[in-house]
Design a protein around this motif. Structure first.
Motif, mmCIF file in Angstrom:
data_model
loop_
_atom_site.group_PDB
_atom_site.id
_atom_site.type_symbol
_atom_site.label_atom_id
_atom_site.label_comp_id
_atom_site.label_asym_id
_atom_site.label_seq_id
_atom_site.Cartn_x
_atom_site.Cartn_y
_atom_site.Cartn_z
ATOM 1 N N GLY A 243 53.100 28.953 63.662
ATOM 2 C CA GLY A 243 51.866 29.701 63.109
ATOM 3 C C GLY A 243 51.459 29.569 61.637
ATOM 4 O O GLY A 243 51.903 28.793 61.155
ATOM 5 N N ILE A 244 50.412 30.257 61.527
ATOM 6 C CA ILE A 244 49.771 30.144 60.204
ATOM 7 C C ILE A 244 50.833 30.688 59.160
ATOM 8 O O ILE A 244 50.757 30.670 57.908
ATOM 9 C CB ILE A 244 48.570 30.922 60.012
ATOM 10 C CG1 ILE A 244 47.641 30.368 58.951
ATOM 11 C CG2 ILE A 244 48.617 32.322 60.277
ATOM 12 C CD1 ILE A 244 46.076 30.446 58.762
ATOM 13 N N GLY A 245 51.863 31.676 59.762
ATOM 14 C CA GLY A 245 52.786 32.087 58.726
ATOM 15 C C GLY A 245 53.533 31.349 57.859
ATOM 16 O O GLY A 245 54.124 31.403 56.851
ATOM 17 N N TYR A 246 53.893 30.255 58.683
ATOM 18 C CA TYR A 246 55.045 29.308 57.990
ATOM 19 C C TYR A 246 54.187 28.536 57.015
ATOM 20 O O TYR A 246 54.770 28.385 55.745
ATOM 21 C CB TYR A 246 55.017 28.082 59.226
ATOM 22 C CG TYR A 246 55.758 26.866 58.817
ATOM 23 C CD1 TYR A 246 57.351 26.897 58.358
ATOM 24 C CD2 TYR A 246 55.230 25.650 58.501
ATOM 25 C CE1 TYR A 246 57.922 25.815 57.701
ATOM 26 C CE2 TYR A 246 55.592 24.684 57.967
ATOM 27 C CZ TYR A 246 57.169 24.611 57.601
ATOM 28 O OH TYR A 246 57.644 23.536 57.034
ATOM 29 N N HIS A 247 52.894 28.110 56.971
ATOM 30 C CA HIS A 247 52.023 27.556 56.023
ATOM 31 C C HIS A 247 51.978 28.675 54.689
ATOM 32 O O HIS A 247 52.088 28.316 53.526
ATOM 33 C CB HIS A 247 50.767 26.942 56.558
ATOM 34 C CG HIS A 247 50.873 26.090 57.230
ATOM 35 N ND1 HIS A 247 50.881 24.624 56.839
ATOM 36 C CD2 HIS A 247 50.716 26.113 58.658
ATOM 37 C CE1 HIS A 247 51.087 23.889 58.003
ATOM 38 N NE2 HIS A 247 50.906 24.659 59.035
ATOM 39 N N LEU A 248 51.776 29.959 55.053
ATOM 40 C CA LEU A 248 51.514 31.201 54.255
ATOM 41 C C LEU A 248 52.880 31.118 53.406
ATOM 42 O O LEU A 248 52.874 31.188 52.142
ATOM 43 C CB LEU A 248 51.294 32.416 54.853
ATOM 44 C CG LEU A 248 50.834 33.496 53.722
ATOM 45 C CD1 LEU A 248 49.770 33.165 53.089
ATOM 46 C CD2 LEU A 248 50.784 34.657 54.658
ATOM 47 N N VAL A 249 54.029 31.110 53.971
ATOM 48 C CA VAL A 249 55.354 31.327 53.196
ATOM 49 C C VAL A 249 55.658 29.936 52.283
ATOM 50 O O VAL A 249 55.967 30.182 51.107
ATOM 51 C CB VAL A 249 56.503 31.428 54.364
ATOM 52 C CG1 VAL A 249 57.977 31.308 53.494
ATOM 53 C CG2 VAL A 249 56.067 32.893 55.044
ATOM 54 N N GLU A 250 55.337 28.886 52.884
ATOM 55 C CA GLU A 250 55.396 27.609 52.278
ATOM 56 C C GLU A 250 54.613 27.769 51.089
ATOM 57 O O GLU A 250 55.328 27.177 49.777
ATOM 58 C CB GLU A 250 55.159 26.384 53.018
ATOM 59 C CG GLU A 250 56.299 26.206 54.118
ATOM 60 C CD GLU A 250 57.698 26.018 53.416
ATOM 61 O OE1 GLU A 250 57.648 25.193 52.381
ATOM 62 O OE2 GLU A 250 58.694 26.474 53.987
ATOM 63 N N TRP A 257 48.787 29.465 44.616
ATOM 64 C CA TRP A 257 48.135 30.836 44.974
ATOM 65 C C TRP A 257 46.723 30.670 45.415
ATOM 66 O O TRP A 257 46.125 31.470 46.125
ATOM 67 C CB TRP A 257 48.258 31.705 43.941
ATOM 68 C CG TRP A 257 49.808 31.990 43.726
ATOM 69 C CD1 TRP A 257 50.411 31.511 42.588
ATOM 70 C CD2 TRP A 257 50.485 32.767 44.403
ATOM 71 N NE1 TRP A 257 51.823 32.008 42.707
ATOM 72 C CE2 TRP A 257 51.765 33.108 43.732
ATOM 73 C CE3 TRP A 257 50.260 33.760 45.285
ATOM 74 C CZ2 TRP A 257 52.979 33.857 44.289
ATOM 75 C CZ3 TRP A 257 51.324 34.446 45.972
ATOM 76 C CH2 TRP A 257 52.608 34.484 45.140
ATOM 77 N N ASP A 258 46.042 29.400 45.172
ATOM 78 C CA ASP A 258 44.763 29.416 45.526
ATOM 79 C C ASP A 258 44.663 29.040 47.045
ATOM 80 O O ASP A 258 43.947 29.423 47.687
ATOM 81 C CB ASP A 258 43.979 28.135 44.918
ATOM 82 C CG ASP A 258 45.038 26.712 44.700
ATOM 83 O OD1 ASP A 258 45.937 27.051 45.231
ATOM 84 O OD2 ASP A 258 44.510 25.893 44.299
ATOM 85 N N GLU A 259 45.722 28.268 47.511
ATOM 86 C CA GLU A 259 45.914 27.910 48.798
ATOM 87 C C GLU A 259 46.268 29.170 49.681
ATOM 88 O O GLU A 259 45.794 29.480 50.915
ATOM 89 C CB GLU A 259 46.876 26.782 49.283
ATOM 90 C CG GLU A 259 46.241 25.537 48.612
ATOM 91 C CD GLU A 259 47.472 24.411 48.856
ATOM 92 O OE1 GLU A 259 48.117 24.595 49.968
ATOM 93 O OE2 GLU A 259 47.134 23.407 48.345
ATOM 94 N N VAL A 260 47.135 30.083 49.041
ATOM 95 C CA VAL A 260 47.528 31.395 49.600
ATOM 96 C C VAL A 260 46.304 32.070 50.031
ATOM 97 O O VAL A 260 46.220 32.908 50.967
ATOM 98 C CB VAL A 260 48.655 32.001 48.602
ATOM 99 C CG1 VAL A 260 48.763 33.488 49.201
ATOM 100 C CG2 VAL A 260 49.973 31.285 48.818
ATOM 101 N N ALA A 261 45.305 32.213 48.839
ATOM 102 C CA ALA A 261 44.156 33.134 48.966
ATOM 103 C C ALA A 261 43.551 32.568 50.322
ATOM 104 O O ALA A 261 42.768 33.219 50.948
ATOM 105 C CB ALA A 261 43.467 33.162 47.749
ATOM 106 N N ILE A 264 44.842 33.671 53.303
ATOM 107 C CA ILE A 264 44.744 35.064 53.621
ATOM 108 C C ILE A 264 43.196 35.477 54.188
ATOM 109 O O ILE A 264 43.151 36.100 55.019
ATOM 110 C CB ILE A 264 45.122 35.817 52.399
ATOM 111 C CG1 ILE A 264 46.548 35.752 51.929
ATOM 112 C CG2 ILE A 264 44.577 37.358 52.651
ATOM 113 C CD1 ILE A 264 46.998 36.269 50.675
ATOM 114 N N LEU A 265 42.251 34.732 53.482
ATOM 115 C CA LEU A 265 40.747 35.093 53.863
ATOM 116 C C LEU A 265 40.841 34.380 55.418
ATOM 117 O O LEU A 265 40.000 34.797 56.199
ATOM 118 C CB LEU A 265 40.119 33.954 53.117
ATOM 119 C CG LEU A 265 39.980 34.418 51.464
ATOM 120 C CD1 LEU A 265 38.921 33.636 50.809
ATOM 121 C CD2 LEU A 265 39.231 35.990 51.613
ATOM 122 N N MET A 266 41.319 33.246 55.956
ATOM 123 C CA MET A 266 41.287 32.761 57.194
ATOM 124 C C MET A 266 41.790 33.821 58.165
ATOM 125 O O MET A 266 41.049 34.003 59.168
ATOM 126 C CB MET A 266 42.175 31.328 57.369
ATOM 127 C CG MET A 266 41.472 30.309 56.697
ATOM 128 S SD MET A 266 42.361 28.605 57.073
ATOM 129 C CE MET A 266 42.164 28.631 58.866
#
Length: 299
Positions: A243-250, A257-261, A264-266
């Motif tokens: 899921g998207i949590g894998y990309h979030l943790v990576e 942090w710009d990709e983390v934001a 999170i918005l998605m």
């Protein structure tokens, strides 16, 4: 009635014995008793001591909070502006995978909740031993969080979304089955008694006399759990459940942090949309039950 007439109808003043009798009979009318006051003070002191011990145990202090807020502001500055960094396709696919995990997990939990809820309802299975065993098993299932189940299933079926689906199904199964059992125990017995009086067996009574009343309630619960599982599935990627949590943790590990934001918005946009649709469907189900109730009573 005039004030003079009203005052003349009042009883005379109580004597000392009458006041003592009234105080013994209605102590609450004469203010708080010393015992209750002492109990209330002891209760608040106990709560204060527990809060102080908890703050001491987690090392909570104004200095650490201030330092943490300063670092949070620095991280928020790194998140602006949010960007996908060229990974929009992968992020979208991972988000769809997260939605699939949430849907399948909720669906499997609902499929298991119906028979388990029937076994846990006293008016369906009157045997106390079966009822007690099923209820305690449901308590055990509800006692473990989806993240713990994900850790277990990652070692059972390997990395990927299948572990997340099974983790969500197991964590929701206990709660949905308990809600199903309570709904069966609190339903209107009229339709079930009518089917039983017509010669229907126990399964026929459950099918035609109980399930039509319980299914709208369970459908409303399922919509809520699907919305909640969308958020939970976003976290299961931390332990390798896809899921998207894998990309979030990576991205957090890489300090992107710009990709983390952006991720999170998605997630927030998806959860908000599901919340709106789920709320509208739940309201339609509730209004449908309310409009069908008078027709059922008159029939």
């Amino acid at each position: 009635m005039s004030p003079l007439a009203r005052s003349s109808s009042l009883p005379a003043a109580l004597d000392v014995a009458g006041i003592a009798w009234a105080r013994a009979t209605l102590p609450g009318a004469f203010g708080e008793t010393p015992a209750r006051r002492a109990m209330r003070v002891a209760l608040w002191l106990g709560v204060a001591v527990m809060i102080a011990l908890a703050c001491w145990r987690v090392e909570l202090s104004p200095v650490r909070l201030w330092q943490g807020m300063a670092r949070l502001g620095w991280l928020l500055g790194l998140m602006v502006p949010p960007t996908h960094g060229g990974w929009l396709g992968e992020f979208t696919w991972a988000l769809l995978q997260t939605l699939g995990m949430a849907f399948l997990g909720t669906f499997l939990a609902m499929c298991g909740a119906l028979p388990l809820g029937a076994l846990g309802a006293q008016n369906v299975v009157p045997q106390r031993l079966v009822h007690f065993g099923v209820r305690r098993s449901l308590d055990a299932l509800r006692g473990l969080d989806a993240l713990i189940w994900a850790l277990v299933f990652v070692h059972v079926v390997g990395l990927g979304p299948l572990a997340g689906v099974l983790a969500l199904a197991m964590s929701d199964l206990g709660t949905l089955a308990k809600l199903s059992a309570e709904a069966l125990e609190n339903l209107d017995r009229g339709p079930a008694e009518g089917v039983r009086a017509a010669g229907g067996r126990r399964l026929v009574v459950v099918r035609f006399g109980m399930l039509p009343q319980v299914l709208p309630v369970l459908a409303s619960h399922a919509l809520y759990f699907f919305e909640s599982n969308t958020r939970s599935a976003s976290i299961l990627g931390v332990v390798g459940a896809g899921g998207i949590g894998y990309h979030l943790v990576e991205r957090i590990r890489q300090n992107s942090w710009d990709e983390v934001a952006f991720l999170i918005l998605m997630i927030l946009a998806t959860v908000t949309a599901i919340d709106a649709v789920s709320r509208a469907l739940r309201l339609r189900i509730i209004r449908g039950r309310a409009s069908d109730a008078p027709a059922t009573r008159t029939g």
